[in-house]
Motif scaffolding. Structure first.
Motif: not given
Length: 730
Positions: A457, A461-462, A472, A476, A482
């Motif tokens: 994660l 995540c970005d 991701s 979540r 993360a």
């Protein structure tokens, strides 16, 4: 120096149109009220300061918005049409008395009539036709091309000077047999101006009718989160954080996300999709699209200056200023056409002197004067600019029509060459498939399941890659937080790398991580899944099997290409099993399928295809497709992908709808047919008209005083044929 001043300086120096295509930040025109009202343009960073606060509190006195301006290209076109109309009207008013003195049954007073005609013709020659002189010289100096304006200068000047000489002989009592014909130069100039007015008006109407900018709404109704409120403001005053209300049957002001309400939206004006699209909470809406029967509250995501409409309009403008190879051919033909006409004029002059003296037994003076009339007629009749309009009119209208169908040409070359496509290459994920990956199976290769999930994660995540987004979101939903990843960086075509607690961690495709031989990974590949792996210090610790669904139109579009004899390939960075499953569903032969490809591999595959005949199209959406998009003869970008890929593309599909590539091919063929017709018409017209003017037919000729009518005869068919593209349908 301000940009506006630079543009004016360039236009004044060169005589060519100059237009600003891209801007940084938002712009707004305001009124400064002092002794006189003055319009000032303010450029500001909309992410730093809100426009309404800027206008109300950013200056000593509150500022008032100036009247909205339309598209710069359309506004400039309007001014050009208005100026041309006034000049044409003045030319017509001045020409009428010259025609009356020349053709009306008046008492014989040749010197008086000739003097009056000379005075008026001089005004027309220098006041109306005067701009043709510097225009011809500038083209010769800056582009080293002899343009049509030079023919206009030569023909009108020759007729004018000859008439002055003839009038001089009239004054001294030795009139020439042909007399003066001031009506020839004045009428020619007036007809040329009428032809240019018709061209300018037709072009302006065509640009305005297909302009995507016309869909931009000027007013917006602000709303509270509860749907209350209703303050109507100028759309230019919208700022980030605003919610706006869209009433039933109203156009959507700018791009945004539906916060409350449900409706159906007609996006056909922007995307070309004929069926209304259902919209509910969380749905994205596009500026310029037409709301259905429901009331919706929308959260603004893009300001009017940088929304879908303005982006498309900028790309269409960019295409208008690019030059296809066909236009280069036109320029080459024009550069030889003018010298050819000059040589032909001299030949006509010499031949008619010989005919007059040897066959008609005329005096040398009489023969020379008669030969001059034929030579002038050849110069005049060859002036029409149909060949100069053959390509630009079609390119301008094609770009606007394509935008209305959800296809944006960033290069005029794409309009020209798309009809020759022999091979279409697709990326898989996000192009042939929806790009909305789902996790089918997960495998952990160590006992530290929770740590592996946190690291995955933290790395993904970005990222905006479809696989990263899916993973991701999946992690979540488990409520996992993360991990703190340091020095994270994306490696195009491979994955993401960073450090966690001093250890090097990587996630991405199994070739990069050398995880393809692990039995657990092999079991995922056998199922035709896309495999995403995670490793720590070169040790695989997790793998995820993902699946994606085909776009609804993928099968029909691929089948249509194959029906037309166009080969279709898939070149993907995905695993072999996943790519082969998609190829089998679409009926694409195994020999045209490549998997596990890096950006360089995709580029190499395209290079090999491009060595063969025909045009190769590559269609993709991600950053890893940017190299292939740039390599292909025509690079097509699926909207919604990365900005890098869009920058490299020649064509952008506004809506992720593969049928847009078929629109590209069909519109290219329609445009080519019209360009070829325009060329053929220009050739036939000029051939016949020059022969008639040169006296090649014994009993039929075009005298110089009527040769100017050829301007309208030449240009109107070209305009009408180009305008037919407005009704293009696939």
């Amino acid at each position: 120096m301000p940009v506006v001043e630079v543009i004016r300086s360039v236009e004044k120096t060169t005589g060519f149109a100059c237009q600003r295509l891209n801007t940084e930040g938002q712009e707004v025109d305001v009124m400064l009220v002092a002794i006189d009202k003055q319009t000032v343009r303010i450029t500001y960073d909309a992410k730093t300061i809100a426009i309404r606060s800027l206008l109300e509190h950013g200056f000593e006195n509150p500022l008032k918005l100036a009247a909205p301006r339309g598209s710069s290209g359309i506004e400039k076109g309007k001014r050009h049409v208005q100026h041309t109309a006034w000049v044409t009207l003045l030319s017509a008013v001045l020409t009428c008395p010259v025609l009356v003195l020349a053709w009306a049954p008046l008492p014989p007073r040749p010197i008086v009539y000739g003097g009056a005609s000379l005075a008026v013709a001089t005004i027309v020659q220098f006041a109306i036709a005067g701009p043709f002189y510097p225009s011809a010289l500038r083209a010769l100096i800056f582009t080293h091309v002899i343009e049509m304006d030079l023919l206009i200068v030569l023909s009108t000047s020759t007729a004018y000077v000859f008439s002055i000489v003839s009038f001089g002989y009239q004054v001294i009592g030795r009139p020439l047999p042909t007399g003066e014909f001031f009506e020839t130069s004045t009428l020619l100039i007036t007809l040329i101006m009428f032809g240019r007015l018709a061209s300018a008006f037709a072009r302006q109407r065509a640009v305005a009718s297909v302009s995507i900018s016309s869909l931009q709404v000027e007013k917006a109704t602000l709303s509270n989160p509860d749907g209350l409120g209703g303050q109507e403001i100028d759309a230019r005053l919208l700022q980030y954080g605003d919610l706006f209300k869209v009433a039933p049957d109203a156009r959507i002001v700018t791009d945004g996300t539906v916060l409350f309400g449900t409706t159906e939206v007609d996006e056909s004006m922007v995307t070309g999709e004929s069926l209304p699209v259902e919209k509910a909470r969380g749905s994205a809406v596009i500026a310029g699209s037409l709301n259905g029967s429901g009331m919706i509250i929308v959260r603004l995501t893009h300001l009017p200056g940088h929304n879908t409409i303005s982006t498309i309009a900028a790309m269409v403008d960019e295409a208008k200023f690019s030059k296809p190879k066909t236009q280069e051919l036109v320029d080459t033909v024009a550069s030889y056409f003018v010298p050819f006409i000059l040589i032909l004029t001299i030949i006509t002059f010499v031949v008619w002197i010989a005919v007059g003296i040897s066959l008609r037994h005329q005096s040398s003076g009489h023969a020379v004067v008669n030969a001059i009339t034929y030579a002038i007629a050849v110069l005049i009749v060859s002036c029409p600019c149909a060949i100069g309009l053959a390509v630009p009119m079609v390119v301008v209208i094609s770009g606007g029509v394509a935008a209305k169908h959800g296809v944006v040409f960033k290069s005029a070359m794409a309009i020209e060459s798309a009809r020759k496509v022999s091979h279409v290459v697709f990326d898989k994920t996000g192009t042939l498939t929806q790009g909305e990956m789902s996790i089918i199976e997960e495998v952990y290769l160590s006992t530290e399941h929770h740590i592996a999930s946190c690291i995955t994660l933290g790395l993904t995540c970005d990222s905006k890659h479809p696989v990263s987004i899916a993973i991701s979101a999946y992690i979540r939903r488990k409520g996992i937080v993360a991990a703190n990843i340091k020095d994270s960086k994306t490696i195009t075509g491979k994955g993401i790398e960073g450090t966690y607690d001093g250890a090097i961690v990587r996630c991405g495709n199994i070739r990069w991580l050398s995880a393809g031989d692990i039995p657990e990974v092999q079991s995922l590949l056998v199922k035709g899944l896309t495999v995403f792996a995670l490793e720590m210090n070169d040790r695989p610790i997790a793998a995820f099997g993902l699946s994606d669904s085909l776009r609804p139109d993928s099968h029909s579009v691929v089948a249509e290409f194959q029906k037309r004899g166009i080969a279709v390939s898939i070149v993907s960075g995905d695993d072999a099993g996943a790519v082969e499953v998609v190829a089998a569903k679409l009926g694409i032969p195994a020999g045209l399928v490549r998997s596990r490809c890096s950006p360089g591999d995709k580029q190499e595959y395209l290079k090999n295809l491009m060595t063969k005949d025909g045009v190769v199209v590559f269609c993709g959406d991600g950053t890893n497709d940017a190299v292939a998009i740039a390599q292909a003869d025509i690079g097509v970008h699926m909207n919604g992908g990365s900005d890098v890929a869009q920058t490299a593309a020649d064509v952008v599909l506004v809506r992720p709808y593969l049928g847009g590539i078929l629109v590209l091919l069909d519109l290219s063929k329609a445009a080519a047919h019209r360009i070829f017709f325009n060329f053929a018409w220009s050739f036939v017209y000029n051939l016949l008209a020059i022969l008639l003017a040169a006296g090649a037919f014994v009993n039929v000729r075009i005298p110089p005083q009527y040769a100017g009518f050829g301007e309208l005869v030449s240009v109107l068919p070209v305009i009408l044929i180009a305008l037919q593209l407005k009704w293009f349908k696939r």
